[in-house]
Design a protein around this motif. Structure first.
Motif, PDB file in Angstrom:
ATOM      1  N   GLN A   1      13.736   4.027 -14.891  1.00 12.44           N
ATOM      2  CA  GLN A   1      15.101   3.549 -15.096  1.00 12.44           C
ATOM      3  C   GLN A   1      15.888   4.625 -15.834  1.00 12.44           C
ATOM      4  OE1 GLN A   1      16.105   0.523 -13.822  1.00 12.44           O
ATOM      5  NE2 GLN A   1      14.033   0.506 -12.948  1.00 12.44           N
ATOM      6  N   LEU A   2      17.077   4.917 -15.369  1.00  8.27           N
ATOM      7  CA  LEU A   2      17.896   5.948 -15.992  1.00  8.27           C
ATOM      8  C   LEU A   2      18.474   5.455 -17.314  1.00  8.27           C
ATOM      9  CD1 LEU A   2      19.885   7.265 -12.888  1.00  8.27           C
ATOM     10  CD2 LEU A   2      17.818   8.237 -13.904  1.00  8.27           C
ATOM     11  N   SER A   3      18.401   6.310 -18.328  1.00  9.11           N
ATOM     12  CA  SER A   3      19.004   6.009 -19.616  1.00  9.11           C
ATOM     13  C   SER A   3      20.493   6.361 -19.577  1.00  9.11           C
ATOM     14  CB  SER A   3      18.317   6.826 -20.714  1.00  9.11           C
ATOM     15  OG  SER A   3      18.641   8.211 -20.563  1.00  9.11           O
ATOM     16  N   PRO A   4      21.272   5.880 -20.538  1.00  7.18           N
ATOM     17  CA  PRO A   4      22.685   6.272 -20.597  1.00  7.18           C
ATOM     18  C   PRO A   4      22.866   7.788 -20.674  1.00  7.18           C
ATOM     19  CG  PRO A   4      22.298   4.385 -22.012  1.00  7.18           C
ATOM     20  CD  PRO A   4      20.950   4.838 -21.531  1.00  7.18           C
ATOM     21  N   GLU A   5      21.964   8.458 -21.387  1.00  6.22           N
ATOM     22  CA  GLU A   5      22.049   9.918 -21.482  1.00  6.22           C
ATOM     23  C   GLU A   5      21.788  10.567 -20.128  1.00  6.22           C
ATOM     24  OE1 GLU A   5      20.272   7.961 -23.446  1.00  6.22           O
ATOM     25  OE2 GLU A   5      21.484   8.069 -25.291  1.00  6.22           O
ATOM     26  N   ASP A   6      20.796  10.031 -19.397  1.00 13.03           N
ATOM     27  CA  ASP A   6      20.510  10.550 -18.049  1.00 13.03           C
ATOM     28  C   ASP A   6      21.729  10.403 -17.148  1.00 13.03           C
ATOM     29  OD1 ASP A   6      17.835  11.089 -18.723  1.00 13.03           O
ATOM     30  OD2 ASP A   6      17.189   9.072 -18.126  1.00 13.03           O
ATOM     31  N   ILE A   7      22.339   9.238 -17.192  1.00 10.12           N
ATOM     32  CA  ILE A   7      23.485   8.958 -16.333  1.00 10.12           C
ATOM     33  C   ILE A   7      24.632   9.907 -16.637  1.00 10.12           C
ATOM     34  CG2 ILE A   7      25.254   7.231 -15.803  1.00 10.12           C
ATOM     35  CD1 ILE A   7      23.070   5.090 -16.199  1.00 10.12           C
ATOM     36  N   LYS A   8      24.874  10.152 -17.929  1.00 11.38           N
ATOM     37  CA  LYS A   8      25.964  11.047 -18.309  1.00 11.38           C
ATOM     38  C   LYS A   8      25.732  12.456 -17.779  1.00 11.38           C
ATOM     39  CE  LYS A   8      28.711  12.500 -22.301  1.00 11.38           C
ATOM     40  NZ  LYS A   8      28.908  12.367 -23.765  1.00 11.38           N
ATOM     41  N   LYS A   9      24.514  12.951 -17.896  1.00 14.25           N
ATOM     42  CA  LYS A   9      24.190  14.285 -17.393  1.00 14.25           C
ATOM     43  C   LYS A   9      24.359  14.360 -15.877  1.00 14.25           C
ATOM     44  CE  LYS A   9      20.856  15.552 -21.000  1.00 14.25           C
ATOM     45  NZ  LYS A   9      19.423  15.857 -21.281  1.00 14.25           N
ATOM     46  N   LEU A  10      23.916  13.326 -15.193  1.00 14.24           N
ATOM     47  CA  LEU A  10      24.003  13.314 -13.735  1.00 14.24           C
ATOM     48  C   LEU A  10      25.460  13.225 -13.272  1.00 14.24           C
ATOM     49  CD1 LEU A  10      20.966  10.971 -13.121  1.00 14.24           C
ATOM     50  CD2 LEU A  10      21.141  13.327 -12.298  1.00 14.24           C
ATOM     51  N   GLU A  11      26.251  12.450 -13.974  1.00 12.35           N
ATOM     52  CA  GLU A  11      27.673  12.354 -13.630  1.00 12.35           C
ATOM     53  C   GLU A  11      28.364  13.705 -13.809  1.00 12.35           C
ATOM     54  OE1 GLU A  11      28.704   7.675 -14.666  1.00 12.35           O
ATOM     55  OE2 GLU A  11      28.960   9.233 -16.201  1.00 12.35           O
ATOM     56  N   ASN A  12      28.036  14.406 -14.877  1.00  9.36           N
ATOM     57  CA  ASN A  12      28.618  15.730 -15.099  1.00  9.36           C
ATOM     58  C   ASN A  12      28.180  16.706 -14.012  1.00  9.36           C
ATOM     59  OD1 ASN A  12      29.960  14.931 -17.427  1.00  9.36           O
ATOM     60  ND2 ASN A  12      28.276  15.526 -18.785  1.00  9.36           N
ATOM     61  N   GLY A  13      26.909  16.592 -13.597  1.00 14.71           N
ATOM     62  CA  GLY A  13      26.421  17.450 -12.522  1.00 14.71           C
ATOM     63  C   GLY A  13      27.106  17.176 -11.206  1.00 14.71           C
ATOM     64  N   MET A  14      27.385  15.903 -10.932  1.00 18.51           N
ATOM     65  CA  MET A  14      28.062  15.536  -9.692  1.00 18.51           C
ATOM     66  C   MET A  14      29.487  16.087  -9.678  1.00 18.51           C
ATOM     67  SD  MET A  14      28.143  11.804  -7.829  1.00 18.51           S
ATOM     68  CE  MET A  14      28.925  10.960  -9.197  1.00 18.51           C
ATOM     69  N   LYS A  15      30.139  16.056 -10.826  1.00 17.07           N
ATOM     70  CA  LYS A  15      31.492  16.608 -10.902  1.00 17.07           C
ATOM     71  C   LYS A  15      31.478  18.116 -10.659  1.00 17.07           C
ATOM     72  CE  LYS A  15      33.104  13.099 -14.196  1.00 17.07           C
ATOM     73  NZ  LYS A  15      33.491  12.839 -15.614  1.00 17.07           N
ATOM     74  N   THR A  16      30.449  18.761 -11.173  1.00 16.64           N
ATOM     75  CA  THR A  16      30.336  20.206 -10.990  1.00 16.64           C
ATOM     76  C   THR A  16      30.143  20.552  -9.520  1.00 16.64           C
ATOM     77  OG1 THR A  16      29.369  20.466 -13.195  1.00 16.64           O
ATOM     78  CG2 THR A  16      29.016  22.263 -11.614  1.00 16.64           C
ATOM     79  N   VAL A  17      29.281  19.786  -8.842  1.00 15.05           N
ATOM     80  CA  VAL A  17      29.050  20.011  -7.416  1.00 15.05           C
ATOM     81  C   VAL A  17      30.325  19.785  -6.619  1.00 15.05           C
ATOM     82  CG1 VAL A  17      27.846  19.134  -5.379  1.00 15.05           C
ATOM     83  CG2 VAL A  17      26.585  19.494  -7.504  1.00 15.05           C
ATOM     84  N   ALA A  18      31.039  18.703  -6.945  1.00 14.55           N
ATOM     85  CA  ALA A  18      32.278  18.397  -6.224  1.00 14.55           C
ATOM     86  C   ALA A  18      33.297  19.513  -6.415  1.00 14.55           C
ATOM     87  CB  ALA A  18      32.847  17.068  -6.703  1.00 14.55           C
ATOM     88  N   ALA A  19      33.373  20.045  -7.630  1.00 13.13           N
ATOM     89  CA  ALA A  19      34.323  21.116  -7.882  1.00 13.13           C
ATOM     90  C   ALA A  19      33.951  22.373  -7.108  1.00 13.13           C
ATOM     91  CB  ALA A  19      34.372  21.417  -9.381  1.00 13.13           C
ATOM     92  N   GLY A  20      32.655  22.617  -6.996  1.00 15.12           N
ATOM     93  CA  GLY A  20      32.196  23.789  -6.262  1.00 15.12           C
ATOM     94  C   GLY A  20      32.411  23.688  -4.783  1.00 15.12           C
ATOM     95  N   LYS A  21      32.513  22.467  -4.257  1.00 15.12           N
ATOM     96  CA  LYS A  21      32.712  22.255  -2.821  1.00 15.12           C
ATOM     97  C   LYS A  21      34.186  22.335  -2.432  1.00 15.12           C
ATOM     98  CE  LYS A  21      28.396  21.152  -1.601  1.00 15.12           C
ATOM     99  NZ  LYS A  21      27.637  21.846  -0.550  1.00 15.12           N
ATOM    100  N   GLU A  22      35.069  22.261  -3.417  1.00 11.72           N
ATOM    101  CA  GLU A  22      36.506  22.246  -3.111  1.00 11.72           C
ATOM    102  C   GLU A  22      36.993  23.617  -2.629  1.00 11.72           C
ATOM    103  OE1 GLU A  22      37.640  18.750  -6.348  1.00 11.72           O
ATOM    104  OE2 GLU A  22      38.344  20.802  -6.641  1.00 11.72           O
TER     105      GLU A  22
END
Length: 855
Positions: free
Chosen positions: A834-855
């Motif tokens: 189960q993902l912890s709140p800290e895990d989720i925050k890191k993953l959300e930041n990573g997803m934003k980084t990927v999205a920015a790189g795809k733009e």
């Protein structure tokens, strides 16, 4: 008094089993009436005396099954004063042909000799010489989506097959469920009096509904095919397949060295056709024939390997092969004289001259086995066609032979693989390992083999790309030949009209004189979306404009739209072997468009998007319109992530599984999944005097899986890591007679599949520690640095008490390896991270980084 539609039953049950349909046809399911018509209102062409046992009739087919006619005889108190009456037997319209619908697997336009290839395919040649070759016929770019479209006449998203079932997600266009408002061609022909059958590959039964629990309504026998002999999943070991007759697993290869499904399937189809015609000579048959060839594993017999090797077809390499195929295609007229050969993708695939001698040796071996499998498959298809002629039925049989359900597969990666399961777990097996361990065994039962992607590009000549790529013709252009002696008036002709795999069903219906039903089992039917190509059978229409003018394409975010000769395509950003990274988060807008005028550019060679910006804008709008119409949205560019996505199988939501007796044959999609998580397996058993051995629990087989077993009395847990390595926990001594509690506990170190929700695969395939215990005492502890992230061997099953098909370690045992101890209870407990709140925050930041790189 004559019956009208108003006098017939209106409220039929929504679901009618086969026995009730049979009774309905005999007039035994609708009750009796004292006064009734001599013929039912739906009667069309009739034979025999109305009410007699030999009377037949056609039906209009708007309602299936046809409503039961009112009783037309006379009932008095005594039988001697009464008059018997039989409902007429339903038959197809006069002249309706037998239909032999053939589709091969993973084979591009330039593979068969019929379309300029170097591999001999005389059966496909024969159909083409007796009928027509179609040079602009299209698939969906992937296997079960093409097949779902083929048997329903609707677009693959319309019937839930936006991708294969093993990647299904909870959206209507992607859930792999063919809904009841989209009856198959098998069901329609069955209710019109045909005998219907399906041989070979299914892959349209949801992976989460493929166990013996059912439900069976989406198995071939539940979709209108009275007889099924084949395998349910996407591919099969041809030497030891996970094989079914109807819904019962069978093992016809047991004790028969050299047995191969490719031949056995032809034998079975020939036997079935003869049985039908001997029993009822006037009843037409529909045979859907879908061999495993040439999907990996490439498993031809040695005879065919030797034949192809002696021809030296590939000694010049893949670049030379493309040139040869291209020249052949112009010579036989299956590409226009002005067609261009698309450039070799130097930035993606190296040229033949850049290969080392060792690589060339391996790659030639790989492609020769593929070619042997192609020739072998076509030969066995030829036997089926010859059987039709030997039965005297060739003149009345429509044969549709589609070469491939998508372009040639590049899923062997850059260097090919002796084990396709390795590819789907993201593992490339080096050339030196392949040469040392697998070269001589290539194509035998010791390999689950696939060739290098370079050959796939060459076999799709003259087009760019290959399987999975829906935006480019190498992924979707298929060679098709159609014959129907006496009805096709231009034998040996070539047809260039644009058509798609959804056009097959309306073609069959048209030539059979059968309409699409308005309702089936009381359920209103959605319209067939294809367009019949029967108009091309007349020589006068050889150059007629295509009646199929607009067609979308989409597969895993890659998409295109065809409209009146124009093709707007997204630029390919992910070759098939790059399946394990972050996916394009916005495949609708974050794409580069290419535009092709196929009326002048047959091979999709010249991008003219810069010259026609308004046409690009127009076609983009048409694509989105079609996407909304046919359930294509939401677009999803993920690949590997969808393989491990949760699905509504019988294990969904459960974390504990208890078994109290042996049971075999549960498919992977319906068994407890222990990848990417912690788990504990406990076996309560009694060892008899003299000791015990045998399989307690296994899933997978020779090419990937696990096993928990007693070997010479000692408990063993083995992980088969893609046939490259076996990680083993073993007890120090044999179990004494009596009751014992064996336990294997694995603690996973990763975050699990929860990371997929954030476009991140980092939670998969991580390591962990396994502990084997006997009666509560740890006897073996070992850490695994990596685990399998995606799949086990998918054509094997989850077995308790013995092992079906192949074993996880041939050095330890050979199946079936039955357990000689008494199994009281087997318990599997799964603990998913189960993902912890800290895990989720890191993953959300990573997803934003990927999205920015795809733009």
């Amino acid at each position: 008094m004559h019956a009208t539609l108003e006098t017939l039953p209106r409220n039929l049950p929504r679901k009618v089993d086969r026995s009730n349909r049979w009774l309905t046809r005999l007039g035994l399911a609708g009750g009796i009436a004292l006064a009734a018509p001599s013929l039912p209102a739906w009667a069309g062409q009739t034979t025999g005396v109305p009410g007699a046992a030999n009377a037949t009739t056609t039906i209009d087919g708007r309602q299936l099954p046809a409503p039961a006619p009112a009783f037309g005889g006379v009932i008095k108190d005594s039988a001697l004063q009464s008059k018997a009456w039989w409902a007429p037997r339903i038959v197809p319209p006069k002249g309706a042909p037998n239909v032999l619908l053939i589709i091969t697997d993973d084979s591009g336009y330039g593979v068969p000799s019929t379309f300029g290839g170097v591999i001999p395919t005389p059966a496909l040649d024969r159909v083409a010489q007796d009928g027509l070759r179609f040079t602009q016929f299209h698939s969906t770019a992937l296997s079960s989506p093409s097949r779902a479209a083929l048997i329903t006449g609707r677009n693959h998203h319309s019937v839930g097959f936006g991708v294969i079932s093993e990647q299904s997600t909870g959206f209507p266009g992607y859930n792999s469920i063919i809904t009841k408002d989209k009856a198959t061609i098998g069901r329609i022909l069955l209710d019109h009096g045909y005998s219907t059958s399906w041989f070979g590959k299914d892959h349209n039964t949801p992976a989460f509904a493929a166990s013996q629990v059912g439900p069976f309504d989406l198995w071939p026998t539940g979709m209108g095919f009275e007889y099924f002999y084949g395998f349910v999943g996407g591919d099969a070991n041809q030497w030891e397949p996970n094989l079914f007759r109807n819904t019962t697993q069978i093992y016809p290869f047991a004790g028969k060295p050299g047995w191969n499904l490719t031949t056995a399937m032809a034998d079975e189809a020939i036997d079935w056709m003869n049985r039908i015609k001997q029993t009822d000579p006037g009843k037409p048959f529909f045979v859907y024939y879908a061999p495993g060839g040439t999907h990996a594993p490439h498993h031809p017999t040695q005879e065919w390997v030797d034949k192809i090797h002696a021809m030296h077809l590939f000694d010049g390499g893949w670049n030379k092969l493309r040139e040869t195929i291209f020249a052949n295609q112009k010579k036989v007229g299956v590409i226009p004289p002005e067609a261009k050969l698309t450039p070799w993708p130097k930035e993606l695939l190296k040229e033949w001259d850049q290969c080392t001698p060792e690589e060339k040796k391996l790659f030639i071996r790989q492609v020769e086995v593929f070619a042997a499998y192609t020739a072998y498959t076509d030969h066995e298809i030829g036997r089926v066609i010859q059987a039709v002629e030997d039965m005297g039925q060739l003149e009345n049989t429509l044969i549709i032979y589609i070469n491939g359900d998508n372009g040639t597969s590049a899923e062997g990666g850059f260097v090919g693989t002796p084990n396709e399961v390795a590819f789907f777990n993201g593992v490339e097996i080096p050339v030196d390992v392949q040469l040392a361990k697998y070269y001589d065994a290539w194509g035998t039962e010791r390999t689950y083999n696939h060739m290098s992607a370079h050959w796939a590009w060459a076999f799709d000549t003259p087009f760019p790309w290959f399987k999975q790529i829906a935006s480019h013709l190498g992924g979707v252009r298929q060679g098709m030949a159609v014959s129907w002696p006496g009805h096709i008036t231009d034998a040996g002709g070539i047809r260039t009209q644009f058509h798609h795999i959804i056009d097959v069903v309306p073609t069959i219906l048209e030539v059979s004189g059968i309409q699409q039903p308005d309702s089936v089992d009381g359920i209103k039917q959605s319209p067939v979306e294809g367009v019949s190509f029967a108009y091309t059978f007349d020589a006068a229409n050889a150059n007629a404009p295509s009646k199929h003018t607009t067609q979308y394409f989409e597969m895993m975010g890659d998409h295109a739209i065809y409209d009146h000769g124009w093709l707007l395509s997204t630029k390919v950003i992910r070759p098939p072997w790059e399946a394990f990274g972050a996916a394009n988060p916005d495949p609708v807008n974050n794409v580069t468009w290419e535009l092709y005028d196929l009326t002048k550019d047959y091979s999709q060679c010249d991008d003219v998007a810069a010259q026609y910006p308004e046409k690009v804008k127009e076609l983009k709008a048409i694509f989105l319109e079609e996407a909304r119409k046919y359930q294509v949205l939401p677009l999803d560019a993920s690949v590997a992530a969808r393989i491990v996505a949760p699905r509504p199988n019988i294990t969904a939501g459960r974390d504990e599984f208890v078994y109290t007796r042996p049971m075999v044959g549960t498919p992977q999609g319906d068994s407890p999944m222990i990848l990417d998580c912690s788990y504990r397996v406990t076996a309560d058993l009694v060892v008899p005097p003299g000791g015990a051995e045998g399989m307690i629990l296994t899933s997978g087989g020779r090419f990937a899986g696990y096993g928990f077993y007693l070997l010479k009395g000692k408990p063993v847990w083995t992980w088969n890591m893609l046939d490259l390595k076996r990680i083993r926990w073993e007890g120090p001594e044999a179990l004494a007679p009596g009751r014992h509690l064996l336990e294997f506990e694995f603690t996973y170190d990763g975050l699990g599949v929860g990371t997929l929700a954030f476009n991140n695969l980092s939670g998969l395939g991580r390591g962990g520690t396994g502990v084997l215990k006997v009666d509560g005492k740890a006897v073996a502890t070992q850490k695994m640095e990596h685990t399998l992230p995606m799949i086990l061997q998918w054509d094997e099953s989850f077995d308790i008490g013995s092992d079906t098909l192949t074993g996880v370690d041939d050095a330890d045992y050979r199946p079936p390896f039955p357990l000689t101890a008494k199994l009281n209870k087997l318990t599997i407990k799964v603990n998913r991270p189960q993902l912890s709140p800290e895990d989720i925050k890191k993953l959300e930041n990573g997803m934003k980084t990927v999205a920015a790189g795809k733009e």
